[in-house]
Design an enzyme around this catalytic site. Structure first.
Site, PDB file in Angstrom:
ATOM      1  N   ALA A   8      88.370  61.375   3.171  1.00 37.56           N
ATOM      2  CA  ALA A   8      87.599  60.051   2.464  1.00 37.56           C
ATOM      3  C   ALA A   8      87.260  59.218   3.637  1.00 37.56           C
ATOM      4  O   ALA A   8      87.384  58.008   3.988  1.00 37.56           O
ATOM      5  CB  ALA A   8      88.845  59.099   1.715  1.00 37.56           C
ATOM      6  N   MET A  11      81.540  59.594   4.516  1.00 34.65           N
ATOM      7  CA  MET A  11      80.907  60.206   3.567  1.00 34.65           C
ATOM      8  C   MET A  11      81.859  60.300   2.251  1.00 34.65           C
ATOM      9  O   MET A  11      81.293  59.977   1.325  1.00 34.65           O
ATOM     10  CB  MET A  11      80.199  61.495   3.934  1.00 34.65           C
ATOM     11  CG  MET A  11      79.282  62.087   2.737  1.00 34.65           C
ATOM     12  SD  MET A  11      77.737  61.018   2.907  1.00 34.65           S
ATOM     13  CE  MET A  11      77.073  62.038   4.576  1.00 34.65           C
ATOM     14  N   LYS A 187      69.885  72.110   5.994  1.00 33.53           N
ATOM     15  CA  LYS A 187      70.550  70.968   6.488  1.00 33.53           C
ATOM     16  C   LYS A 187      71.387  71.297   7.799  1.00 33.53           C
ATOM     17  O   LYS A 187      71.448  70.359   8.577  1.00 33.53           O
ATOM     18  CB  LYS A 187      71.565  70.597   5.278  1.00 33.53           C
ATOM     19  CG  LYS A 187      72.696  69.628   5.649  1.00 33.53           C
ATOM     20  CD  LYS A 187      72.101  68.457   5.617  1.00 33.53           C
ATOM     21  CE  LYS A 187      73.267  67.140   6.347  1.00 33.53           C
ATOM     22  NZ  LYS A 187      74.231  67.033   5.348  1.00 33.53           N
ATOM     23  N   ASN A 195      73.035  65.794  15.555  1.00 30.95           N
ATOM     24  CA  ASN A 195      74.336  65.494  16.092  1.00 30.95           C
ATOM     25  C   ASN A 195      74.758  65.586  17.573  1.00 30.95           C
ATOM     26  O   ASN A 195      74.884  64.705  18.092  1.00 30.95           O
ATOM     27  CB  ASN A 195      75.359  66.559  15.122  1.00 30.95           C
ATOM     28  CG  ASN A 195      75.871  65.703  13.763  1.00 30.95           C
ATOM     29  OD1 ASN A 195      76.343  64.646  13.944  1.00 30.95           O
ATOM     30  ND2 ASN A 195      75.251  66.349  12.740  1.00 30.95           N
ATOM     31  N   SER A 260      77.144  61.487  12.570  1.00 33.31           N
ATOM     32  CA  SER A 260      78.640  61.619  12.270  1.00 33.31           C
ATOM     33  C   SER A 260      79.182  62.137  13.559  1.00 33.31           C
ATOM     34  O   SER A 260      80.154  61.679  13.899  1.00 33.31           O
ATOM     35  CB  SER A 260      78.634  62.661  10.986  1.00 33.31           C
ATOM     36  OG  SER A 260      78.567  63.733  11.305  1.00 33.31           O
TER      37      SER A 260
END
Length: 312
Positions: A8, A11, A187, A195, A260
């Site tokens: 959690a 995202m 992706k 990234n 991220s």
């Protein structure tokens, strides 16, 4: 629907919040004690497209899962290097009816999931949503996004379509894909460029796009991904993928977002998922005898940065 978000972070918080708003019974599971404590005490707080929201969700620390109630759907958002441990810890929540949807960045996670879940219950996908964490229990959620997903083995197409429908009912713009491995590699090209490069260059995606070498770097990295993917029966349209990747540079959409990996390493001093993105291409390149010099070097650079920052 009873839905568990396994991991959690940024995202996972987005999906948990949106699925909760959509009327589902959502439980968050995470390994960061301060984050779990903050959500338990104050709810999950979010800046949601400029609106301040608080959602009171069920949340459990990964190492102290007390619930023995089985869940209908588990969405995996844990970090790739923590996937095996997460699946061990959530085993009490899984029965023969539990569906597991993997939306992790990177390539090949189904090999790990199969150790814990029957193949007919595994669904894989990817998402173009973005999210950030501003601190324990506080998410920053801007922009729009989508989800693509597919059943791992044939025969579960209708279930996959139903899962997409459930996600879409909560505004997650999910659709069924009949070629998810193409989408996952596509992706992965976004992650394999944005990234690592943004992390090493200490910039957001729009900043990267303003540099003169950005286009050449993107093209070279995408070509390395495509060369490896071809050996796995995935034929990427290189020109289309490059164009898709470079939409990330637009500051009016998601260009101001820090990827991220940047958030993990530069902001939070955490180890990255580079081994499951560029590192995976580097390993597969050696396996298939394909040269991947940019992915090799970018993986080494990120690991060096992890060491210098003493990331944990």
């Amino acid at each position: 629907m009873r839905i568990t978000i396994a991991g959690a972070g940024a995202m996972g918080s987005r999906f948990g919040l949106m699925l909760h708003k959509g009327g589902n019974e959502v439980t968050l599971i995470d390994g960061w004690p301060e984050h779990v404590k903050a959500i338990k005490e104050h709810g999950l707080r979010a800046n949601y497209n400029g609106e301040e929201l608080t959602a009171h969700l069920s949340v459990e620390l990964q190492s102290e899962i007390s619930s023995k109630e089985k869940t209908d759907l588990i969405i995996l958002f844990t970090k790739a290097m923590q996937l095996d441990k997460m699946l061990q810890d959530i085993k009490p929540l899984i029965d023969e009816h539990t569906k597991v949807l993997c939306l992790l960045n990177g390539i090949g996670h189904e090999d790990t999931i199969e150790k814990y879940v029957s193949k007919n219950n595994i669904f894989i996908g990817n998402t173009m949503w973005t999210a950030g964490l501003e601190g324990p229990g506080k998410a920053k959620l801007f922009g729009d996004g989508s989800v693509e997903l597919q059943n791992l083995i044939s025969g579960e197409e209708e279930t996959a379509k139903k899962l997409a429908e459930i996600l879409s009912e909560s505004g997650l713009n999910a659709k069924y894909s009949n070629n998810i491995h193409y989408s996952i590699y596509r992706k992965a090209c976004v992650n394999g460029t944005m990234n690592g490069l943004c992390t090493i260059l200490d910039t957001n995606m729009a900043g990267l796009g303003e540099t003169k070498p950005a286009h050449d770097m993107v093209v070279t990295i995408v070509n390395e991904f495509a060369a490896v993917a071809k050996f796995e029966n995935v034929n990427l349209d290189i020109a289309e993928v490059v164009q898709h990747v470079e939409t990330c540079f637009d500051p009016s959409t998601i260009g101001l977002h820090y990827p991220s990996m940047y958030q993990d390493l530069i902001k939070n001093n955490r180890l990255t998922e580079i081994d499951y993105i560029n590192g995976a291409v580097s390993r597969k390149g050696k396996k298939y005898n394909v040269a991947t010099p940019y992915c090799d070097f970018l993986t080494q650079l990120v690991h060096s940065k992890e060491e210098l920052l003493k990331a944990k």
